[in-house]
Design an enzyme around this catalytic site. Structure first.
Site, PDB file in Angstrom:
ATOM      1  N   HIS A  12       0.864  -1.023   0.045  1.00  0.00           N
ATOM      2  CA  HIS A  12      -0.147   0.034  -0.106  1.00  0.00           C
ATOM      3  C   HIS A  12       0.699   1.344  -0.018  1.00  0.00           C
ATOM      4  O   HIS A  12       0.661   2.200  -0.735  1.00  0.00           O
ATOM      5  CB  HIS A  12      -1.127  -0.030   1.259  1.00  0.00           C
ATOM      6  CG  HIS A  12      -1.640   1.431   1.449  1.00  0.00           C
ATOM      7  ND1 HIS A  12      -2.592   1.828   0.469  1.00  0.00           N
ATOM      8  CD2 HIS A  12      -1.484   2.232   2.698  1.00  0.00           C
ATOM      9  CE1 HIS A  12      -2.785   3.176   1.068  1.00  0.00           C
ATOM     10  NE2 HIS A  12      -2.466   3.336   2.225  1.00  0.00           N
ATOM     11  N   HIS A  30       3.789   6.467   5.659  1.00  0.00           N
ATOM     12  CA  HIS A  30       2.340   7.420   6.644  1.00  0.00           C
ATOM     13  C   HIS A  30       1.757   6.582   7.462  1.00  0.00           C
ATOM     14  O   HIS A  30       0.805   6.940   8.388  1.00  0.00           O
ATOM     15  CB  HIS A  30       1.500   7.816   5.374  1.00  0.00           C
ATOM     16  CG  HIS A  30       0.655   6.924   4.706  1.00  0.00           C
ATOM     17  ND1 HIS A  30       1.300   6.087   3.727  1.00  0.00           N
ATOM     18  CD2 HIS A  30      -0.458   6.345   4.867  1.00  0.00           C
ATOM     19  CE1 HIS A  30       0.430   5.275   3.160  1.00  0.00           C
ATOM     20  NE2 HIS A  30      -0.553   5.484   3.902  1.00  0.00           N
ATOM     21  N   GLU A  56       0.708   5.155  13.252  1.00  0.00           N
ATOM     22  CA  GLU A  56      -0.644   4.493  13.608  1.00  0.00           C
ATOM     23  C   GLU A  56      -0.711   3.062  13.885  1.00  0.00           C
ATOM     24  O   GLU A  56      -1.235   2.391  14.884  1.00  0.00           O
ATOM     25  CB  GLU A  56      -1.551   4.834  12.686  1.00  0.00           C
ATOM     26  CG  GLU A  56      -3.008   4.609  13.162  1.00  0.00           C
ATOM     27  CD  GLU A  56      -3.974   4.546  11.916  1.00  0.00           C
ATOM     28  OE1 GLU A  56      -5.380   4.572  12.411  1.00  0.00           O
ATOM     29  OE2 GLU A  56      -3.631   4.957  10.917  1.00  0.00           O
ATOM     30  N   ASP A  57      -0.011   2.328  12.945  1.00  0.00           N
ATOM     31  CA  ASP A  57      -0.209   0.693  12.795  1.00  0.00           C
ATOM     32  C   ASP A  57       1.125   0.103  13.640  1.00  0.00           C
ATOM     33  O   ASP A  57       0.738  -1.061  13.544  1.00  0.00           O
ATOM     34  CB  ASP A  57      -0.435   0.432  11.361  1.00  0.00           C
ATOM     35  CG  ASP A  57      -1.562   0.742  10.758  1.00  0.00           C
ATOM     36  OD1 ASP A  57      -2.418   1.171  11.405  1.00  0.00           O
ATOM     37  OD2 ASP A  57      -1.755   0.868   9.423  1.00  0.00           O
ATOM     38  N   ASP A  84      -2.935   8.446  -0.634  1.00  0.00           N
ATOM     39  CA  ASP A  84      -3.227   7.540   0.264  1.00  0.00           C
ATOM     40  C   ASP A  84      -4.840   7.101  -0.010  1.00  0.00           C
ATOM     41  O   ASP A  84      -5.131   5.747  -0.115  1.00  0.00           O
ATOM     42  CB  ASP A  84      -3.053   7.837   1.361  1.00  0.00           C
ATOM     43  CG  ASP A  84      -3.537   7.091   2.635  1.00  0.00           C
ATOM     44  OD1 ASP A  84      -3.330   5.624   2.642  1.00  0.00           O
ATOM     45  OD2 ASP A  84      -4.225   7.466   3.358  1.00  0.00           O
ATOM     46  N   ASP A  94     -23.901  12.915 -27.625  1.00  0.00           N
ATOM     47  CA  ASP A  94     -23.815  13.807 -29.010  1.00  0.00           C
ATOM     48  C   ASP A  94     -22.920  14.880 -28.858  1.00  0.00           C
ATOM     49  O   ASP A  94     -22.796  15.536 -29.935  1.00  0.00           O
ATOM     50  CB  ASP A  94     -25.115  13.964 -29.288  1.00  0.00           C
ATOM     51  CG  ASP A  94     -25.843  13.011 -30.296  1.00  0.00           C
ATOM     52  OD1 ASP A  94     -25.096  11.998 -30.353  1.00  0.00           O
ATOM     53  OD2 ASP A  94     -27.243  12.817 -30.253  1.00  0.00           O
TER      54      ASP A  94
END
Length: 711
Positions: free
Chosen positions: A48, A72, A76-77, A139, A259
């Site tokens: 990711h 990034h 957090e993770d 992201d 059109d």
């Protein structure tokens, strides 16, 4: 599968080797930090951040942005903190990562509050470094590309948030490539069947019309070549959401929209753009009113181009956009074009202009954030402000101001400066006086008239269109109410203290701080405001202050001292003195005040029947007196029993106007074939003025009875 080496090869086209090595080091650090973590799709998590960095590489973003993209989600993770990142990769990268990172999940009441708080944090980070939002958009784009593994309801929630916030921000910053893809991916997640049907229809229509498109393209290109103008003609594709919106909003069929053939002509300089415009207008007749010059007056996001619609062969509509190659890069990359040009170590005026506009927009966001009551109110302002269609108006000096469609005089005043908006009393549009609620049109010249003591009006909130004006008005009204409540609270408390033969100014220093601590209030103003708004009773507070002064329960002084006379009102006290709608008091009427929690004093006529219900707490009722000089109109309600006849309303209106009064509302109820009841609400100066009007109305032969309403 895309690898870090593939990315490094692509970066070699515009970044020096040393910076590429730093990007690779950030990737390996992220790979180690996310070790063992997988996405919903089953892929290693590090795919990711690598994909996000690849999106940024397409935009030629700098190496710090690419490093932040790699890292990034680390804060957090994983167990890695901001300080550790700063030591490894430097403070700028750590700040970027912290800005992009989501808030740690706080136990908010609902998801909407959590999302609003996250967005507030992101705005603050954007104000420090605009690259935060570009990394965040990349992201979100990759997350939208990989929604497939999520549950349908979660897909729809993320897609709606993307449409409402992120796609609009991409548009506001001019990053068109990201905006279009975010909108189409969101549309496919929210309405998968509709999106699929439109996609198949577009593919089929394009196949059928390929020869017609090629013929028009060749004709345009040949005309440019014949005139010796350097320009490249390319076909322009409509994206799914724009087709769907046009079908829905304009109630057109798919064939009517398809059109219209779209073409874009790219050239080398601005002069060539206008020359090419002349060529295409000679080749095909232009549709009147469909020409827009965004080169002379760019959009707020920096977008520049000439737009024209032409009658093609057989009356077929052709939409043509003409722009320089730099404008094309700007249209696709917006604020990111700043880094695209910096990659060549030369700043470009178009990119610099976009950066300045972005800074101005973020400054406006921060101002809205300061004025907003809470995060949900703030995000609502942002949604309203994120990119409606624009109009262009002029200041008296000839400066161009950009405002959204539907903006009013008040919106213009606040866009010039908040203080000008707050003190606006009148306006001239093209040198003629106009109401403040007037909707503006492009090309008008506005002159705002201000007065030092003027204040915003609550009614302005009913017609303003911009978030800046709305949040500034609310902020000013809150401040105004606080100031007026403090002043009224001081008057009420001093009146109550007079019963104990003292005043707020005469009290020693000790009792007030002691009472504030007892009530849990910050300062004297907070206490006075609560009294002025009716949340606390002045007499109770006065008794407690005197008790604290003497250390014992104190009885009021003599009755003469207690009766310090009624409070004098002039009708211009503002937001903390209101006039009861049940009885419509007028100057000259005997009046009584009722202290209503959160509202302040509500003024009633002394004979108002509602006072009997309010009189259960005598401490909240007190006498009032009208000031000698009152320069204001007050509403009053009348009921007339009249004979029905033609021209009745015009005749009544004539009498009222001749008596120097205004009709605010009129309603007629037919009682039978002969009689009718007329309910009138008038604006009058005082009781004497009303008596004069009633006398004139009674002189009309068909008026049988008049009564003043107010229980």
């Amino acid at each position: 599968m895309f690898t870090i080496d593939d990315l490094a090869d692509r970066l070699g086209g515009y970044l020096p080797q040393g910076e590429i090595q730093q990007v690779k080091r950030a990737f390996y650090y992220a790979e180690q930090a996310h070790d063992g973590q997988r996405r919903r799709s089953g892929e290693p998590y590090v795919t990711h951040p690598l994909a996000v960095a690849n999106i940024l590489a397409n935009m030629h973003m700098d190496h710090q942005s690419l490093m932040a993209a790699m890292l990034h989600d680390v804060i957090e993770d994983t167990g890695v903190g901001k300080e550790a990142l700063a030591r490894q990769f430097g403070a700028p990268v750590a700040e970027l990562v912290d800005g992009v990172s989501k808030l740690t999940q706080i136990a908010f009441e609902d998801k909407a509050v959590a999302q609003a708080e996250n967005f507030q944090k992101m705005v603050l980070a954007m104000s420090r470094d605009i690259r935060v939002i570009i990394v965040k958009l990349a992201d979100r784009l990759h997350n939208m590309r990989t929604l497939g593994a999520l549950r349908p309801e979660k897909k729809r929630r993320i897609a709606r948030e993307t449409l409402e916030i992120y796609a609009r921000i991409a548009s506001r910053l001019g990053i068109n490539t990201i905006r279009v893809e975010l909108e189409d991916l969101s549309f496919q997640a929210i309405h998968p069947m509709r999106a699929e049907r439109i996609k198949r229809a577009v593919s089929s229509a394009r196949g059928h019309r390929r020869s017609a498109i090629r013929q028009i393209q060749n004709t345009l290109q040949q005309s440019l070549d014949d005139e010796g103008l350097a320009g490249t003609v390319v076909g322009r594709q409509k994206h799914l959401l724009s087709i769907y919106k046009k079908m829905r909003d304009q109630r057109k069929s798919f064939n009517e929209i398809m059109d219209v053939f779209g073409f874009r002509i790219l050239t080398e300089d601005v002069d060539s753009c206008y020359r090419i415009l002349g060529v295409v207008h000679n080749l095909y007749k232009p549709v009147p009113g469909r020409f827009k010059d965004y080169i002379a007056i760019p959009k707020a996001n920096g977008y520049q181009s000439l737009h024209t619609t032409l009658f093609g062969a057989g009356g077929m509509p052709i939409e043509v956009q003409i722009r320089t190659r730099e404008m094309e890069a700007m249209a696709n990359n917006g604020i990111a074009a700043h880094w695209l040009y910096k990659a060549g170590q030369t700043d470009h005026p178009i990119a610099e202009g976009s950066r300045a506009r972005a800074r101005s927009w973020i400054k406006g966001l921060l101002e809205m954030q300061r004025h907003a009551g809470d995060s949900l109110e703030f995000i609502e302002h942002v949604k309203n402000d994120l990119f409606p269609d624009d109009i262009y108006v002029f200041t008296p000096k000839g400066d161009i101001m950009e405002l959204p469609q539907g903006a009013t005089v008040i919106d213009f005043a606040y866009s010039v400066h908040t203080d000008i908006g707050n003190s606006t009393i009148a306006c001239r549009i093209d040198r003629h006086l106009a109401p403040l609620s007037t909707r503006l049109e492009s090309g008008q010249t506005l002159e705002i008239i201000t007065a030092p003591g003027a204040r915003p009006n609550l009614a302005w909130l009913n017609f303003v269109a911009t978030a800046k004006a709305r949040s500034a008005i609310r902020h000013a009204l809150k401040h105004q109410q606080h100031t007026e409540a403090v002043q009224l609270g001081r008057r009420l408390l001093n009146k109550a203290l007079a019963a104990f033969e003292t005043s707020l100014e005469e009290l020693p220093e000790g009792p007030l701080p002691e009472l504030l601590a007892e009530l849990g209030l910050k300062n004297e103003d907070a206490l006075l405001e609560s009294i002025g708004l009716g949340s606390r009773v002045a007499h109770v507070i006065a008794r407690r202050l005197v008790d604290l002064q003497h250390g014992e329960e104190t009885a009021p002084g003599p009755a003469a001292a207690r009766q310090q006379g009624p409070i004098v009102i002039s009708g211009a006290e503002g937001m903390v003195i209101k006039f009861a709608r049940c009885c419509h008091p007028l100057p000259g009427d005997p009046v009584v005040g009722h202290l209503s929690a959160g509202k302040g004093i509500v003024v009633h006529r002394a004979e108002c029947r509602n006072l009997a219900e309010l009189g259960d707490d005598p401490e909240k009722l007190f006498p009032l007196e009208w000031a000698r000089e009152i320069d204001e109109d007050f509403p009053v309600a009348l009921r007339l029993q009249v004979e029905s006849r033609r021209g009745l309303v015009a005749e009544l209106a004539g009498v009222v106007t001749d008596a120097d009064a205004n009709i605010e509302r009129i309603g007629i109820e037919e009682r039978d074939a002969r009689l009718a009841t007329v309910n009138l609400t008038l604006a009058v100066r005082d009781r004497v003025h009303l008596a004069r009007i009633i006398k004139r109305l009674r002189n009309l032969s068909h008026v049988e009875r008049i009564s003043r309403l107010g229980n």
